[in-house]
Design a protein around this motif. Structure first.
Motif, PDB file in Angstrom:
ATOM      1  N   ALA A 260       0.854  -1.183   0.000  1.00 44.05           N
ATOM      2  CA  ALA A 260       0.000   0.000   0.000  1.00 44.05           C
ATOM      3  C   ALA A 260       0.894   1.238   0.000  1.00 44.05           C
ATOM      4  O   ALA A 260       2.093   1.163   0.296  1.00 44.05           O
ATOM      5  CB  ALA A 260      -0.903  -0.010   1.225  1.00 44.05           C
ATOM      6  N   ARG A 261       0.291   2.378  -0.347  1.00 43.50           N
ATOM      7  CA  ARG A 261       1.057   3.621  -0.469  1.00 43.50           C
ATOM      8  C   ARG A 261       2.289   3.399  -1.340  1.00 43.50           C
ATOM      9  O   ARG A 261       3.407   3.832  -1.013  1.00 43.50           O
ATOM     10  CB  ARG A 261       1.449   4.182   0.888  1.00 43.50           C
ATOM     11  N   ALA A 262       2.092   2.689  -2.455  1.00 44.88           N
ATOM     12  CA  ALA A 262       3.198   2.374  -3.356  1.00 44.88           C
ATOM     13  C   ALA A 262       3.789   3.657  -3.931  1.00 44.88           C
ATOM     14  O   ALA A 262       3.053   4.550  -4.361  1.00 44.88           O
ATOM     15  CB  ALA A 262       2.713   1.470  -4.482  1.00 44.88           C
ATOM     16  N   PRO A 263       5.106   3.765  -3.956  1.00 50.14           N
ATOM     17  CA  PRO A 263       5.733   5.007  -4.421  1.00 50.14           C
ATOM     18  C   PRO A 263       5.806   5.080  -5.945  1.00 50.14           C
ATOM     19  O   PRO A 263       5.916   4.058  -6.628  1.00 50.14           O
ATOM     20  CB  PRO A 263       7.133   4.933  -3.825  1.00 50.14           C
ATOM     21  N   PHE A 264       5.748   6.303  -6.444  1.00 53.51           N
ATOM     22  CA  PHE A 264       6.021   6.554  -7.860  1.00 53.51           C
ATOM     23  C   PHE A 264       7.516   6.753  -7.993  1.00 53.51           C
ATOM     24  O   PHE A 264       8.118   7.574  -7.297  1.00 53.51           O
ATOM     25  CB  PHE A 264       5.262   7.790  -8.335  1.00 53.51           C
ATOM     26  N   ILE A 265       8.144   5.999  -8.894  1.00 52.50           N
ATOM     27  CA  ILE A 265       9.599   6.002  -9.008  1.00 52.50           C
ATOM     28  C   ILE A 265      10.020   6.874 -10.178  1.00 52.50           C
ATOM     29  O   ILE A 265       9.516   6.732 -11.296  1.00 52.50           O
ATOM     30  CB  ILE A 265      10.129   4.564  -9.195  1.00 52.50           C
ATOM     31  N   ILE A 266      10.945   7.778  -9.912  1.00 52.80           N
ATOM     32  CA  ILE A 266      11.516   8.629 -10.950  1.00 52.80           C
ATOM     33  C   ILE A 266      12.974   8.242 -11.126  1.00 52.80           C
ATOM     34  O   ILE A 266      13.756   8.297 -10.178  1.00 52.80           O
ATOM     35  CB  ILE A 266      11.400  10.118 -10.583  1.00 52.80           C
ATOM     36  N   GLY A 267      13.323   7.830 -12.354  1.00 51.51           N
ATOM     37  CA  GLY A 267      14.688   7.409 -12.635  1.00 51.51           C
ATOM     38  C   GLY A 267      14.971   6.045 -12.045  1.00 51.51           C
ATOM     39  O   GLY A 267      14.088   5.211 -11.867  1.00 51.51           O
ATOM     40  N   ILE A 283       8.381   8.832  -4.666  1.00 47.71           N
ATOM     41  CA  ILE A 283       7.367   9.710  -4.089  1.00 47.71           C
ATOM     42  C   ILE A 283       6.277   8.820  -3.495  1.00 47.71           C
ATOM     43  O   ILE A 283       5.498   8.204  -4.226  1.00 47.71           O
ATOM     44  CB  ILE A 283       6.771  10.647  -5.159  1.00 47.71           C
ATOM     45  N   PRO A 284       6.189   8.703  -2.169  1.00 47.91           N
ATOM     46  CA  PRO A 284       5.281   7.734  -1.540  1.00 47.91           C
ATOM     47  C   PRO A 284       3.815   7.961  -1.902  1.00 47.91           C
ATOM     48  O   PRO A 284       3.331   9.104  -1.957  1.00 47.91           O
ATOM     49  CB  PRO A 284       5.514   7.960  -0.040  1.00 47.91           C
ATOM     50  N   GLY A 285       3.103   6.862  -2.148  1.00 48.74           N
ATOM     51  CA  GLY A 285       1.660   6.890  -2.337  1.00 48.74           C
ATOM     52  C   GLY A 285       1.183   7.278  -3.717  1.00 48.74           C
ATOM     53  O   GLY A 285       0.027   7.042  -4.066  1.00 48.74           O
ATOM     54  N   VAL A 286       2.058   7.861  -4.532  1.00 47.96           N
ATOM     55  CA  VAL A 286       1.611   8.395  -5.823  1.00 47.96           C
ATOM     56  C   VAL A 286       1.238   7.280  -6.783  1.00 47.96           C
ATOM     57  O   VAL A 286       0.240   7.373  -7.520  1.00 47.96           O
ATOM     58  CB  VAL A 286       2.683   9.309  -6.437  1.00 47.96           C
ATOM     59  N   LEU A 287       1.999   6.189  -6.819  1.00 47.47           N
ATOM     60  CA  LEU A 287       1.666   5.080  -7.716  1.00 47.47           C
ATOM     61  C   LEU A 287       0.322   4.465  -7.339  1.00 47.47           C
ATOM     62  O   LEU A 287      -0.485   4.142  -8.213  1.00 47.47           O
ATOM     63  CB  LEU A 287       2.763   4.013  -7.697  1.00 47.47           C
ATOM     64  N   SER A 288       0.054   4.309  -6.044  1.00 46.76           N
ATOM     65  CA  SER A 288      -1.245   3.789  -5.612  1.00 46.76           C
ATOM     66  C   SER A 288      -2.375   4.703  -6.057  1.00 46.76           C
ATOM     67  O   SER A 288      -3.427   4.239  -6.517  1.00 46.76           O
ATOM     68  CB  SER A 288      -1.278   3.644  -4.080  1.00 46.76           C
ATOM     69  N   PHE A 289      -2.154   6.001  -5.955  1.00 45.89           N
ATOM     70  CA  PHE A 289      -3.184   6.946  -6.373  1.00 45.89           C
ATOM     71  C   PHE A 289      -3.391   6.911  -7.879  1.00 45.89           C
ATOM     72  O   PHE A 289      -4.537   6.917  -8.362  1.00 45.89           O
ATOM     73  CB  PHE A 289      -2.801   8.359  -5.927  1.00 45.89           C
ATOM     74  N   LEU A 290      -2.297   6.872  -8.642  1.00 45.84           N
ATOM     75  CA  LEU A 290      -2.415   6.838 -10.095  1.00 45.84           C
ATOM     76  C   LEU A 290      -3.084   5.559 -10.579  1.00 45.84           C
ATOM     77  O   LEU A 290      -3.853   5.574 -11.540  1.00 45.84           O
ATOM     78  CB  LEU A 290      -1.030   6.978 -10.735  1.00 45.84           C
ATOM     79  N   VAL A 295      -4.476   6.386  -2.259  1.00 53.05           N
ATOM     80  CA  VAL A 295      -3.073   6.227  -1.870  1.00 53.05           C
ATOM     81  C   VAL A 295      -2.857   5.008  -0.980  1.00 53.05           C
ATOM     82  O   VAL A 295      -1.728   4.510  -0.859  1.00 53.05           O
ATOM     83  CB  VAL A 295      -2.552   7.485  -1.156  1.00 53.05           C
ATOM     84  N   ASN A 296      -3.905   4.506  -0.348  1.00 54.47           N
ATOM     85  CA  ASN A 296      -3.758   3.358   0.551  1.00 54.47           C
ATOM     86  C   ASN A 296      -4.018   2.022  -0.135  1.00 54.47           C
ATOM     87  O   ASN A 296      -3.926   0.970   0.499  1.00 54.47           O
ATOM     88  CB  ASN A 296      -4.710   3.506   1.744  1.00 54.47           C
ATOM     89  N   GLN A 297      -4.362   2.056  -1.422  1.00 58.73           N
ATOM     90  CA  GLN A 297      -4.650   0.824  -2.155  1.00 58.73           C
ATOM     91  C   GLN A 297      -3.347   0.140  -2.547  1.00 58.73           C
ATOM     92  O   GLN A 297      -2.444   0.781  -3.098  1.00 58.73           O
ATOM     93  CB  GLN A 297      -5.474   1.138  -3.409  1.00 58.73           C
ATOM     94  N   PRO A 298      -3.208  -1.171  -2.288  1.00 61.40           N
ATOM     95  CA  PRO A 298      -1.964  -1.852  -2.671  1.00 61.40           C
ATOM     96  C   PRO A 298      -1.821  -1.971  -4.189  1.00 61.40           C
ATOM     97  O   PRO A 298      -2.809  -2.098  -4.910  1.00 61.40           O
ATOM     98  CB  PRO A 298      -2.095  -3.239  -2.030  1.00 61.40           C
ATOM     99  N   VAL A 299      -0.592  -1.940  -4.642  1.00 58.73           N
ATOM    100  CA  VAL A 299      -0.263  -2.159  -6.052  1.00 58.73           C
ATOM    101  C   VAL A 299       0.551  -3.434  -6.157  1.00 58.73           C
ATOM    102  O   VAL A 299       1.547  -3.605  -5.448  1.00 58.73           O
ATOM    103  CB  VAL A 299       0.535  -0.969  -6.623  1.00 58.73           C
ATOM    104  N   THR A 300       0.125  -4.336  -7.032  1.00 59.72           N
ATOM    105  CA  THR A 300       0.785  -5.629  -7.178  1.00 59.72           C
ATOM    106  C   THR A 300       2.216  -5.458  -7.660  1.00 59.72           C
ATOM    107  O   THR A 300       2.482  -4.730  -8.626  1.00 59.72           O
ATOM    108  CB  THR A 300       0.022  -6.516  -8.180  1.00 59.72           C
ATOM    109  N   GLY A 301       3.149  -6.130  -6.984  1.00 54.67           N
ATOM    110  CA  GLY A 301       4.552  -6.087  -7.369  1.00 54.67           C
ATOM    111  C   GLY A 301       4.945  -7.289  -8.207  1.00 54.67           C
ATOM    112  O   GLY A 301       4.238  -8.305  -8.249  1.00 54.67           O
ATOM    113  N   LEU A 302       6.078  -7.194  -8.865  1.00 58.58           N
ATOM    114  CA  LEU A 302       6.550  -8.276  -9.727  1.00 58.58           C
ATOM    115  C   LEU A 302       6.806  -9.563  -8.958  1.00 58.58           C
ATOM    116  O   LEU A 302       6.643 -10.664  -9.503  1.00 58.58           O
ATOM    117  CB  LEU A 302       7.832  -7.835 -10.442  1.00 58.58           C
ATOM    118  N   ASN A 303       7.195  -9.458  -7.698  1.00 56.32           N
ATOM    119  CA  ASN A 303       7.497 -10.668  -6.931  1.00 56.32           C
ATOM    120  C   ASN A 303       6.271 -11.524  -6.652  1.00 56.32           C
ATOM    121  O   ASN A 303       6.404 -12.689  -6.248  1.00 56.32           O
ATOM    122  CB  ASN A 303       8.184 -10.299  -5.614  1.00 56.32           C
ATOM    123  N   ASP A 304       5.062 -10.993  -6.854  1.00 48.54           N
ATOM    124  CA  ASP A 304       3.843 -11.774  -6.708  1.00 48.54           C
ATOM    125  C   ASP A 304       3.320 -12.281  -8.049  1.00 48.54           C
ATOM    126  O   ASP A 304       2.202 -12.776  -8.135  1.00 48.54           O
ATOM    127  CB  ASP A 304       2.753 -10.938  -6.025  1.00 48.54           C
TER     128      ASP A 304
END
Length: 447
Positions: A260-267, A283-290, A295-304
């Motif tokens: 949750a609160r997955a960060p948006f990664i720049i570079g 940037i914390p939470g931005v990827l979850s929001f996008l 912002v509190n919704q989990p975003v699935t990662g590659l390891n899953d």
């Protein structure tokens, strides 16, 4: 180079060239129609000259786009026969409709090019508008077919069989709207900034300033409006990808751990072995929001996600960073230009502003190429997402590497010819449409 890599490389090279021609074919006729419309309303000879100049460029790029598009259609059957055997009956409708739109575009372009002094003025203008509308329709229909590969629909897949085919449902799949909107705006951004940048360079060189300033203002305004709308379509696309293709979203952001609160990664530099990104700004939470609007919704990662279903992470991530970064730079330049139009009109003639547009000339097309890398590489290892793997669709015919070299030579030659013709056309523009010359011929045979 094995056959799979050769086949993928050939398609990547062919699409990389064709997408430039497609973007121009979708947008330049509208610029031409805008200039023609203003001429018919004002009878200002500059707009007549601009219409005729742009129409010649449209004709050149229409011919080259037709050649590259025809080659692509042959490549689909040559390189991916298993894919075409099963997918052709399902998503063939947008391709057949695209062919119809192409013929309408060709006929309308013929009417427009040879209609000067022969057709009624407003009907003549309408034929030019039809060129733009049919070119836009062609692009959207092809994108609908590509969207089907990302979001297969319109059939039941049972025991390896494709049953209950519904071509309408296949064409209007869940991804077609977001991809079509994003691609259409991208075409206007890329072509608009390229055209504006070329004319800005001519202004800086003090060549036929009145003519090029008129051309610059039409193309720059269209490009800037599209550039400010593009982030909205990007948000729609991001939410769509998060729902349907979590592996692609994770690769775009090099997002390895579900959180949750997955960060948006720049570079950053993705390390697939260690499952992390080095030297990145987060940037914390931005990827979850996008992705989910929360912002509190989990975003699935590659390891899953099973490792065999991972896209190439580094390529997808770098391409996404390039696309977003250039898009933000063009949006910033758009804000500056529109602010100048509204509040600081003295800026419009400043050399620093024109230089910024010259610098931005290639940015849109680089962003378009990067975006297609994200779309196509991010879908791997699937050619039909979740149904058919790319490795299972490639032709069993040996020697594809020789086809790759042959098609590369053809496309490079085609690109060289286009550059030569457009360069010669730009040189002729200064001579034929120089409004400071008493012998200016822009008014000859007006509509």
């Amino acid at each position: 180079m094995d056959d799979l890599i050769a086949a993928r490389s050939q398609m990547a090279m062919s699409l990389g060239f064709h997408i430039i021609f497609a973007c121009v074919g979708m947008v330049m006729p509208f610029f031409m129609a805008i200039a023609h419309f203003i001429y018919l309303r004002t009878r200002n000879a500059i707009y007549l000259g601009l219409t005729k100049a742009w129409s010649k460029g449209v004709a050149i790029l229409f011919a080259t786009g037709a050649v590259s598009g025809t080659m692509l259609s042959f490549e689909l059957g040559l390189l991916w026969p298993t894919f075409m055997e099963h997918a052709g009956p399902i998503f063939g409708m947008p391709f057949s409709l695209e062919g119809t739109a192409f013929f309408i575009e060709a006929i309308a372009l013929g009417f427009f090019l040879y209609g000067w002094g022969r057709l009624r003025p407003w009907f003549h203008w309408f034929t030019g508008l039809v060129v733009g509308l049919s070119g836009l329709a062609s692009g959207i229909l092809v994108v609908a077919a590509n969207a089907w590969m990302n979001s297969p629909a319109g059939f039941d897949y049972v025991d390896g069989q494709y049953l209950n085919v519904d071509p309408i449902a296949a064409m209007f799949n869940d991804a077609w709207f977001s991809q079509a909107l994003h691609m259409t705006l991208a075409a206007f951004v890329a072509t608009g900034f390229a055209v504006a940048g070329i004319h800005a360079l001519m202004i800086l060189k003090r060549k036929n300033v009145t003519f090029h300033t008129t051309a610059f203002r039409i193309s720059a305004l269209c490009a800037c409006i599209a550039a400010l709308l593009q982030p909205i379509s990007g948000d729609i696309s991001a939410k769509d990808v998060a729902e349907r293709q979590p592996a692609k979203l994770a690769a775009m952001e090099a997002h390895f751990e579900t959180e949750a609160r997955a960060p948006f990664i720049i570079g950053g530099i993705p390390d697939e072995q260690e499952g992390r990104v080095k030297h990145a700004l987060k940037i914390p939470g931005v990827l979850s929001f996008l992705a989910h609007g929360d912002v509190n919704q989990p975003v699935t990662g590659l390891n899953d996600i099973p490792r065999e279903n991972w896209p190439p992470v580094a390529i997808t991530h770098y391409a996404f960073q390039v696309m977003v970064g250039l898009g933000m730079l063009m949006a910033l330049l758009s804000l500056i230009y529109l602010f100048a139009l509204a509040r600081r009109r003295a800026w419009l003639d400043r050399r620093w502003l024109l230089r910024l547009f010259v610098i931005a000339t290639p940015m849109g097309y680089i962003a378009v190429e990067a975006g297609w890398i994200v779309t196509e590489v991010g879908r791997q290892p699937w050619i039909i997402y979740g149904i058919m793997r790319t490795a299972d669709a490639v032709t069993p015919m040996p020697g594809i590497v020789y086809s790759f070299f042959l098609f590369t030579a053809v496309f490079v030659s085609l690109a060289a010819i286009v550059v030569f013709l457009l360069y010669r056309q730009m040189a002729m523009v200064g001579r034929l449409y120089d409004v400071t010359d008493p012998a200016y011929r822009g008014n000859s045979k007006s509509s």
